[in-house]
Design a protein around this motif. Structure first.
Motif, PDB file in Angstrom:
ATOM      1  N   HIS A   1      44.038  32.186  40.558  1.00 23.78           N
ATOM      2  CA  HIS A   1      44.432  33.592  40.434  1.00 23.78           C
ATOM      3  C   HIS A   1      43.831  34.269  39.212  1.00 23.78           C
ATOM      4  CE1 HIS A   1      47.178  32.296  43.508  1.00 23.78           C
ATOM      5  NE2 HIS A   1      47.838  31.520  42.676  1.00 23.78           N
TER       6      HIS A   1
ATOM      7  N   LYS B   1      42.946  38.095  39.474  1.00 31.44           N
ATOM      8  CA  LYS B   1      44.065  39.038  39.443  1.00 31.44           C
ATOM      9  C   LYS B   1      44.823  38.983  38.128  1.00 31.44           C
ATOM     10  CE  LYS B   1      44.984  39.294  44.414  1.00 31.44           C
ATOM     11  NZ  LYS B   1      45.989  39.088  45.491  1.00 31.44           N
ATOM     12  N   SER B   2      45.091  37.773  37.642  1.00 31.50           N
ATOM     13  CA  SER B   2      45.949  37.642  36.469  1.00 31.50           C
ATOM     14  C   SER B   2      45.293  38.176  35.206  1.00 31.50           C
ATOM     15  CB  SER B   2      46.357  36.182  36.278  1.00 31.50           C
ATOM     16  OG  SER B   2      45.238  35.358  35.974  1.00 31.50           O
TER      17      SER B   2
ATOM     18  N   ARG C   1      43.603  40.732  34.821  1.00 31.86           N
ATOM     19  CA  ARG C   1      43.687  42.189  34.729  1.00 31.86           C
ATOM     20  C   ARG C   1      44.862  42.633  33.856  1.00 31.86           C
ATOM     21  NH1 ARG C   1      40.268  44.588  38.352  1.00 31.86           N
ATOM     22  NH2 ARG C   1      39.400  43.174  39.932  1.00 31.86           N
TER      23      ARG C   1
END
Length: 390
Positions: free
Chosen positions: A121, A124-125, A127
């Motif tokens: 991830h 996404k993480s 960000r």
């Protein structure tokens, strides 16, 4: 059996998950007749009236010369007549202590984190990952645009760290079988013969009689961060739910760097019936009151708030973003596993529980039954087997 737990900070039960686990395990080992001691080497602030459950030693590695580390360490081992050293850290200092552990004393290293944490991830993480220095900002940018490269950059030192601890230890213990499989997947050349797993115990005893005074509360417990706890996702899920569930409320327990940011978000979006309760030394009353406990993290080791809530009949609803959740939650039986970071699905699953009190009651009973698997007695049985291995 005489056991020395080595951690970089003192074992203060109310400070962190590892400390809470070791505190619970210590009390049960002592009840069974074992002797336990603690050693920390990066001293943290301790309340003056705090009473440790076991003797606490301290070697100040930042002030003492290296030759005194070994001398003090050997003195502690001899004084306490230690049979097993259990390492809970992963740094150059603890490797020094493991390397200077005399033959005849077993060495066990425990990884209380998810190995290769959150690798799936990163895009996404990162960000929401805070970045203050130039180096952190560069890493964040790379994680967003080139997550595979970041996995390679982070994976290389982690593999080296695992090899180092495995080489210095008789066993390398993680929190569940899928984490053993995860290490093998990301590090195929690891010495698999030393790998083992023991789950964390539930820090609360599962009561035969569950609290009758449950309220319409959805609960989040943990460090208040968006990386990796993803608190903003919980807030947004509640933002979806609060509009049509006027007799329910959301509660956040914990402290952390994103508290003020989340308060501003709540005010800006006009979100109601969401309270931030701050750090609590005793979280049990919140679990006793809540009906649902949520997990929104990008990654975890073993989300203690889920199993803690299950002890008190809270139904867990969590993103299936790391393997530990699937060990705790049997989807559609004692709670819900949600597609990672799908806030619409999480809100829908919680709404399903709100709309069906009978379903919520059935899942609550099943959650309590599952929590019993992690009773301190059952987990200590596994620890005794590991401690006594030849």
């Amino acid at each position: 059996m005489r056991v020395l737990f080595v951690f970089f900070v003192p074992i203060l039960r109310h400070v962190g998950g590892t400390q809470k686990v070791i505190d619970s395990l210590t009390l049960e080992l002592q009840r069974r007749g074992h002797e336990v001691s603690f050693l920390n080497y990066l001293y943290g602030r301790i309340p003056e009236d705090y009473r440790f459950p076991a003797p606490q030693y301290y070697i100040d590695v930042r002030k003492l010369p290296e030759e005194q580390w070994a001398e003090e360490y050997r003195r502690i081992l001899d004084e306490r007549r230690i049979d097993v050293v259990v390492n809970l850290s992963n740094d150059e200092w603890v490797r020094f202590f493991l390397a200077h552990t005399p033959a005849g004393i077993r060495r066990i290293s425990v990884n209380h984190l998810q190995p290769f944490a959150g690798f799936e991830h990163i895009g996404k993480s990162y960000r929401v990952m805070p970045a203050a220095t130039l180096k952190e900002k560069v890493l964040k940018y790379m994680g967003i645009v080139a997550p595979a490269l970041v996995r390679w950059l982070l994976g290389k030192p982690e593999r080296a760290g695992i090899d180092s601890l495995v080489g210095l230890s008789d066993n390398y213990c993680v929190l569940c079988r899928p984490y053993v499989e995860r290490i093998v997947r990301y590090h195929p050349s690891v010495d698999r013969g030393k790998l083992c797993y023991i789950p964390n115990p539930a820090p609360y005893q599962v009561a035969e009689q569950q609290p009758a005074l449950k309220r319409n509360v959805i609960l989040f417990v943990g460090r208040l961060s968006n990386y990796p706890k993803n608190l903003i996702s919980f807030v947004r899920v509640w933002e979806r739910l609060e509009k049509t569930n006027h007799d329910w409320r959301a509660v956040v327990v914990g402290r952390g760097q994103c508290l003020e940011e989340m308060r501003r978000y709540v005010e800006r979006h006009g979100i109601s019936r969401l309270s931030f309760e701050g750090m609590q030394t005793d979280v049990a009353p919140y679990y006793q009151e809540a009906k649902v406990v949520c997990g929104t993290s990008f990654f975890e080791s073993w989300n203690m708030s889920l199993v803690e809530g299950m002890c008190y009949g809270c139904v867990p609803v969590a993103y299936a973003s790391y393997e530990g959740t699937a060990e705790l939650i049997d989807d559609g039986i004692n709670g819900f596993l949600v597609r990672p970071f799908d806030e619409e699905e999480m809100a829908s699953r919680i709404q399903q529980l709100i709309d069906s009190p009978s379903l919520l009651s059935r899942y609550s009973e099943a959650a309590v039954a599952k929590a019993r698997q992690y009773d301190i007695g059952n987990i200590t049985d596994q620890w005794e087997q590991l401690l006594r291995r030849p």
